[in-house]
Design an enzyme around this catalytic site. Structure first.
Site, PDB file in Angstrom:
ATOM      1  N   SER A   1      40.708  42.159  45.753  1.00 55.14           N
ATOM      2  CA  SER A   1      40.570  42.243  44.934  1.00 55.14           C
ATOM      3  C   SER A   1      39.568  41.816  43.191  1.00 55.14           C
ATOM      4  O   SER A   1      38.509  40.899  43.477  1.00 55.14           O
ATOM      5  CB  SER A   1      42.098  40.889  43.574  1.00 55.14           C
ATOM      6  OG  SER A   1      42.154  41.339  42.312  1.00 55.14           O
TER       7      SER A   1
ATOM      8  N   TYR B   1      44.753  32.972  43.012  1.00 55.18           N
ATOM      9  CA  TYR B   1      44.583  34.614  43.329  1.00 55.18           C
ATOM     10  C   TYR B   1      43.603  34.544  43.974  1.00 55.18           C
ATOM     11  O   TYR B   1      43.587  35.625  44.993  1.00 55.18           O
ATOM     12  CB  TYR B   1      44.820  34.895  42.490  1.00 55.18           C
ATOM     13  CG  TYR B   1      45.448  36.575  42.477  1.00 55.18           C
ATOM     14  CD1 TYR B   1      46.406  36.706  43.474  1.00 55.18           C
ATOM     15  CD2 TYR B   1      45.165  37.772  42.141  1.00 55.18           C
ATOM     16  CE1 TYR B   1      46.014  38.304  44.307  1.00 55.18           C
ATOM     17  CE2 TYR B   1      44.751  39.005  42.624  1.00 55.18           C
ATOM     18  CZ  TYR B   1      45.864  38.849  44.021  1.00 55.18           C
ATOM     19  OH  TYR B   1      45.403  40.406  43.624  1.00 55.18           O
TER      20      TYR B   1
END
Length: 361
Positions: A142, A167
């Site tokens: 990501s 995350y």
């Protein structure tokens, strides 16, 4: 080629599986269909792949009614027994791991879900690749791994030691875990740092869907950091084309600047890895100001948004901008969907899917 694609009830996974199936690959889909967001949307994606909700049972393979080269299993990545059974019986040529607990902000509320899915689950994938001799692995990282990095555009050689959400930390851990398995066991591994993806069947927790829903239902949209933000918005078809290039071209054991150690003063790698391992940014290479994105969406819908300007949220960053030069140089990757066209396609799908009628149709 026989490919395991995890996360096929998800946004990118669905589109990737469909494209692979249409070109003739054999695809085994995998997803736990959790309730992080609207499960009906997830089932609708699966239905497009010929997988009926009524046929699904936990840990049981079902066959597509649309694509003879597709089957699907509803299961959890952290279920070691099911993962091992799947790899032993299916004998994959390649694995693309897109399944994960998604969402930056939700990681502040439910951190354990991220460790289980993104860390424990990814370890199961790595171990299965090792134990069942799968040498072609790609996986979703990501853009959030860049965290507090101020350098723009983000380069894969930039340091990523300061994540601002759990995350992001789990995605960075995935990259490090994958490198160790590539080094130790010769698994050809490529990580993709996704930037903001939009398009039909998109995630309802992301800005395009949130904004479209609010505008069409005469509700306020939340504009964080008072609109002073930008994102490297990338249309889903461009993303999928890049992922397929990576699947078709496994990483080679060459020296690469994707280093684990960096001279932070000079922002240069101190060492180089000779593992069959690469990290790529995958995005549009052209950030869009948030207010410009909103204006484009308003024009496509035909209605002005009610805007609620708010401060920056915890765990968020002001700007993302992908340097995709490595992907361009290695695979001639070139996003070619301009924002106006991509938004029009997204809005058309949204109105049809949610049966929006009246003057905005």
């Amino acid at each position: 080629m026989k490919i395991l694609v995890t996360g096929t009830a998800g946004f990118i996974g669905y589109h990737l599986a469909k494209k692979l199936l249409q070109r003739g690959d054999e695809v085994v889909g995998f997803d736990n269909i959790n309730d992080y967001y609207d499960q009906n949307l997830k089932y609708a994606r699966l239905n497009e792949l010929g997988i009926s909700k009524e046929d699904l049972k936990d840990n049981v393979i079902v066959y597509s009614k649309t694509y003879p080269n597709h089957k699907f299993i509803k299961a959890n990545l952290e279920d070691t027994q099911t993962i091992n059974y799947l790899f032993e019986t299916e004998k994959f040529d390649a694995v693309c791991n897109l399944a994960a607990q998604a969402g930056v902000r939700y990681s502040l509320e439910n951190p354990h879900a991220y460790v289980q899915s993104n860390v424990v689950g990814f370890l199961n994938i790595l171990e299965a690749c090792r134990n069942y001799n799968v040498k072609n692995l790609s996986f979703a990282s990501s853009s959030s791994v860049y965290g507090l990095n101020k350098s723009q555009p983000f380069k894969t050689t930039d340091h990523t030691a300061h994540p601002v959400s759990l995350y992001a930390a789990t995605k960075k851990s995935n990259e490090m875990m994958a490198h160790s398995y590539a080094h130790l066991y010769g698994i050809c591994t490529t990580g993709l740092r996704f930037f903001t993806v939009y398009g039909p069947y998109g995630r309802p927790d992301m800005a395009p869907m949130l904004f479209a829903n609010a505008i069409l239902n005469d509700k306020e949209i939340k504009v964080f950091n008072h609109g002073d933000m930008s994102r490297d918005f990338t249309y889903i078809d461009d993303i999928v084309n890049g992922v397929i290039k990576v699947i078709d071209n496994p990483a080679k054991p060459i020296e690469t600047s994707n280093s684990l150690e960096v001279d932070f003063e000079k922002n240069l790698p101190l060492d180089k890895s000779t593992a069959s391992y690469r990290i790529y940014n995958i995005g549009n290479n052209a950030p869009v100001k948030l207010m410009d994105f909103i204006n484009t969406l308003e024009k496509a819908i035909g209605k002005e948004a009610k805007k609620n300007f708010l401060p920056m949220q915890d765990g968020d960053v002001q700007s993302t901008y992908a340097d995709v030069s490595d992907l361009i140089n290695d695979f001639e990757y070139k996003p070619n969907t301009i924002l106006e066209n991509g938004i029009k396609k997204f809005v058309k799908w949204y109105k049809e899917f949610y049966e929006i009628k009246g003057k905005y149709k």
